[in-house]
Design an enzyme around this catalytic site. Structure first.
Site, mmCIF file in Angstrom:
data_model
loop_
_atom_site.group_PDB
_atom_site.id
_atom_site.type_symbol
_atom_site.label_atom_id
_atom_site.label_comp_id
_atom_site.label_asym_id
_atom_site.label_seq_id
_atom_site.Cartn_x
_atom_site.Cartn_y
_atom_site.Cartn_z
ATOM 1 N NE ARG A 86 -8.244 23.412 -3.490
ATOM 2 C CZ ARG A 86 -9.160 24.267 -3.062
ATOM 3 N NH1 ARG A 86 -9.974 24.872 -3.918
ATOM 4 N NH2 ARG A 86 -9.313 24.501 -1.781
ATOM 5 C CE1 TYR A 216 -0.526 23.678 -4.382
ATOM 6 C CE2 TYR A 216 -2.776 23.620 -5.195
ATOM 7 C CZ TYR A 216 -1.871 23.451 -4.169
ATOM 8 O OH TYR A 216 -2.316 23.035 -2.943
ATOM 9 C CE LYS A 225 -8.722 18.888 -2.684
ATOM 10 N NZ LYS A 225 -9.406 18.429 -1.477
ATOM 11 C CG HIS A 245 -13.118 18.297 0.949
ATOM 12 N ND1 HIS A 245 -13.009 19.653 1.165
ATOM 13 C CD2 HIS A 245 -11.842 17.841 0.845
ATOM 14 C CE1 HIS A 245 -11.728 19.996 1.201
ATOM 15 N NE2 HIS A 245 -11.006 18.914 1.013
ATOM 16 C CB SER A 267 -8.782 23.532 1.715
ATOM 17 O OG SER A 267 -9.652 23.006 0.746
ATOM 18 C CB CYS A 269 -9.910 23.257 8.575
ATOM 19 S SG CYS A 269 -10.476 24.867 8.040
ATOM 20 C CG ASN A 273 -2.606 18.256 11.838
ATOM 21 O OD1 ASN A 273 -1.732 17.729 11.149
ATOM 22 N ND2 ASN A 273 -2.581 19.533 12.161
ATOM 23 C CG ASP A 294 -8.398 15.951 0.731
ATOM 24 O OD1 ASP A 294 -8.840 16.847 1.473
ATOM 25 O OD2 ASP A 294 -8.212 16.123 -0.492
ATOM 26 N NE ARG A 385 -1.478 21.997 0.015
ATOM 27 C CZ ARG A 385 -2.756 21.652 0.186
ATOM 28 N NH1 ARG A 385 -3.087 20.411 0.435
ATOM 29 N NH2 ARG A 385 -3.700 22.567 0.157
ATOM 30 N NE ARG A 416 -8.390 27.536 9.899
ATOM 31 C CZ ARG A 416 -7.236 27.233 10.501
ATOM 32 N NH1 ARG A 416 -6.773 28.010 11.448
ATOM 33 N NH2 ARG A 416 -6.545 26.184 10.134
ATOM 34 C CG ASN A 512 -8.970 18.104 18.384
ATOM 35 O OD1 ASN A 512 -9.264 18.944 19.244
ATOM 36 N ND2 ASN A 512 -8.385 18.427 17.252
HETATM 37 C C1 OXD Z 1 -7.512 21.117 -0.591
HETATM 38 C C2 OXD Z 1 -6.539 20.014 -0.625
HETATM 39 O O1 OXD Z 1 -7.209 22.220 -1.090
HETATM 40 O O2 OXD Z 1 -6.843 18.947 -0.076
HETATM 41 O O3 OXD Z 1 -8.609 20.903 -0.056
HETATM 42 O O4 OXD Z 1 -5.457 20.157 -1.232
HETATM 43 MN MN MN Z 2 -8.867 18.874 0.569
#
Ligand code: OXD
Ligand code: MN
Length: 601
Positions: A86, A216, A225, A245, A267, A269, A273, A294, A385, A416, A512
């Site tokens: 981005r 991209y 986004k 987000h 993003s 982080c 997962n 997301d 990705r 982070r 976690n």
């Molecule tokens: C970001 C994504 O950049 O989810 O946050 O792709």
């Molecule tokens: Mn994102």
């Protein structure tokens, strides 16, 4: 005139799902007149259409076929090396006044921006096919769902949008024929993929997006986004809901008691997962399920917050994904997946840094060059990705299509941070929780172009995605709290704190679950906590650490608050608020004062 002049392509009935809404047809005609495509392809999202587009993409080297035995129905795309993330510096919010965009957005005057973009789009699709993609964000029967149309000259965009959204007929039907219905107008053209002519522009008042010069994902899959967050957050404020987000996950106890949690992380982080977490053996009988990885759209009903995932697939960061970090993702991306910018092994399999097993002796890297384990360059781009349907996720939550959404018990903010911020703590109340979100910070990652590893404030992980003035956004959060008679509890987490030797103190990934369990216990009123200046902190025995190989010193360190570090943190909060030039609500300034005062008690 109803129909644009260019020929309909292809002529055999594939890709001919023309909407009937006159407003859409007029807009398509206007864009076709401007961009002068050779053909118009009305996408219907069908399997037949998808197969046709994949075959065309293979012929034109837009896609590379992968080993179909190892990863069936999966393909690789390499983006231009200058176009891999981005571009926040070229992303604009085009509101009538600069104040409406606020201090954290690049602003550009709408009339001039439209004129500049029209200049760039003039004749831009000559000799190309123009695809018209109808799509729906959110489940079919949700009051929160939105319709968008994306016009693009990229097949890669069409193939990705089919995974990421509910595309085709379903969207056309939901929109109907009302010429005044709400829908998003998105225009994308690759132009010549030149960073000098790359602009991602949002016109919130017009519910419109124009993106040029990039191929991209985050810049061109306009559903994600651009609509679901930037335009979405603007609509959310005017319509009284939240576009965030955030991942959404379900946690179910062995007794069948279920909670849902929404969590905002910047993003790259580990949202994906966390959303797909598999509890460690010690938590036998516990289940974690994914609603979204997301984005969360949330509304108030009966005094509670309910969330839907507007998306239909995952566009996740590949490097680091393995059977250790995310076994569910590994299963999800083992078929029907588009890969972007990973390495290609000689046997047609994909490779990336952090994948299980030994690297191949030879591969083609993300740039298309020869690669061996001795190469200095990375095999996969750090922001490479996968695009995979959410239905591939073995842990998909059964209520993912529930139109009313799932009730949210807890909101988690996280970043982070190598130091200062403990593993987990809970806010004292909603306004304090909003303060935790407003002041959160994270070390930057490869998801956006620019320096990696620099601490930057990223309020609610929305810094690059809030489509209006951040001060009004904070106020909107505070106001939403007033409507919540049964609000979610708000937490802050940090999986990334490091010890003096630079080692991570917490194992992360599936472990976690131990933090999640404490959060759930707090929601149930059963979890213990100590009052600290920054919020409610678990003591080591409040966390279930059984069967975890972790040093007691590490646990004490990761739950600790260093007063000197926090004095620096408080100063950084002030500096951040000051940098916003007077837009921060009084209530949040007071929260800072109260936090500072608690350190003196
Ligand atoms: C970001 C994504 O950049 O989810 O946050 O792709
Ligand atoms: Mn994102």
């Amino acid at each position: 005139m109803n129909n644009p002049a260019p020929a309909i392509f292809p002529p055999n009935g594939i890709g001919d799902a023309r909407p009937t809404n006159q407003a859409v047809l007029d807009w398509v005609h206007e864009i076709a007149t401007l961009t002068e495509p050779e053909n118009i392809f009305w996408c219907d999202g069908s399997d037949r259409e998808n197969e046709f587009l994949i075959a065309e993409s293979l012929k034109q080297n837009v896609l590379i076929k992968l080993n179909q035995e190892k990863i069936p129905h999966s393909y690789l795309h390499r983006s231009d090396p200058n176009d891999v993330a981005r571009v926040e510096q070229f992303t604009f919010v085009c509101t009538p006044t600069k104040e409406e965009a606020g201090p954290t957005n690049n602003w550009s005057e709408p009339k001039q921006t439209y004129a500049k973009l029209r200049g760039l789009l003039k004749g831009a699709m000559r000799g190309r096919t123009m695809f018209v993609i109808p799509y729906m964000m959110g489940p079919a029967d949700s009051p929160l769902s939105k319709i968008g149309f994306e016009i693009t000259d990229s097949k890669y965009v069409v193939l990705n949008m089919r995974i990421m959204t509910r595309m085709g007929e379903i969207a056309v039907k939901r929109l109907g024929n009302d010429p005044n219905a709400e829908w998003n107008r998105g225009v994308h053209s690759l132009l010549d993929i030149n960073a000098e002519r790359r602009f991602i522009c949002h016109f919130p008042q017009d519910n419109a997006i124009i993106s040029v010069g990039s191929g991209y994902g985050g810049n061109v899959l306009l559903s994600k986004k651009c609509l679901a967050l930037r335009i979405g957050s603007y609509l959310a404020r005017t319509q009284g809901w939240l576009a965030e987000h955030m991942l959404i996950l379900g946690v179910e106890s062995p007794e069948g008691k279920k909670h849902y949690v929404a969590a905002a992380f910047p993003s790259a982080c580990g949202k994906t997962n966390f959303a797909m977490l598999i509890p460690p053996r010690h938590f036998e009988g516990w289940k974690v399920t994914t609603v979204g990885d997301d984005i969360a759209w949330m509304q108030v009903r009966d005094g509670r917050l309910y969330a839907i995932n507007p998306e239909n697939g995952y566009f996740g960061v590949v490097p680091g994904t393995s059977c250790k970090s995310n076994p569910n993702a590994m299963r999800a991306i083992s078929h029907d997946t588009l890969y972007t910018n990973v390495a290609l092994a000689d046997d047609g399999d994909v490779w990336w840094e952090g994948k299980d097993g030994d690297p191949p002796q030879h591969a083609i890297d993300w740039r298309g060059n020869d690669w061996t384990p001795a190469s200095k360059e990375k095999a996969a781009h750090p922001n490479s990705r996968f695009t995979t349907p959410m239905r591939n996720n073995p842990a998909l939550d059964p209520d993912v299509e529930k139109g009313e959404g799932v009730p949210i018990s807890a909101i988690i903010f996280g970043g982070r941070r190598s130091d200062t911020v403990p593993l987990v703590y809970e806010s004292f109340n909603w306004a304090h929780g909003v303060y935790l979100g407003a002041t959160m910070a994270s070390e930057t990652t490869a998801a956006a172009t620019g320096a990696v590893g620099r601490v930057r404030r990223d309020p609610m992980a929305m810094l690059p995605f809030c489509g209006y003035n951040i001060g009004d956004y904070f106020q909107h959060w505070l106001d939403m709290g007033k409507r919540l008679t049964n609000p979610p509890l708000i937490f802050n987490v940090n999986w990334f704190r490091k010890g003096v030797k630079g080692q991570f103190l917490w194992p992360g990934f599936g472990e976690n679950m131990r933090v999640l369990k404490w959060i759930i216990d707090r929601c149930d009123g059963t979890g213990g906590a100590l009052q600290s200046p920054i919020g409610w902190l678990p003591s080591p025995h409040d966390l279930d650490l059984a069967e975890l190989d972790i040093d007691h010193k590490c646990v004490a360190e990761i739950l600790g608050i260093d007063h000197e570090e926090w004095q620096r943190e408080l100063a950084a909060h002030k500096e951040f608020f000051d940098s916003l030039g007077g837009v921060v609500p009084e209530q949040l300034l007071e929260q800072r004062e109260q936090l500072a005062a608690r350190f003196l008690e």
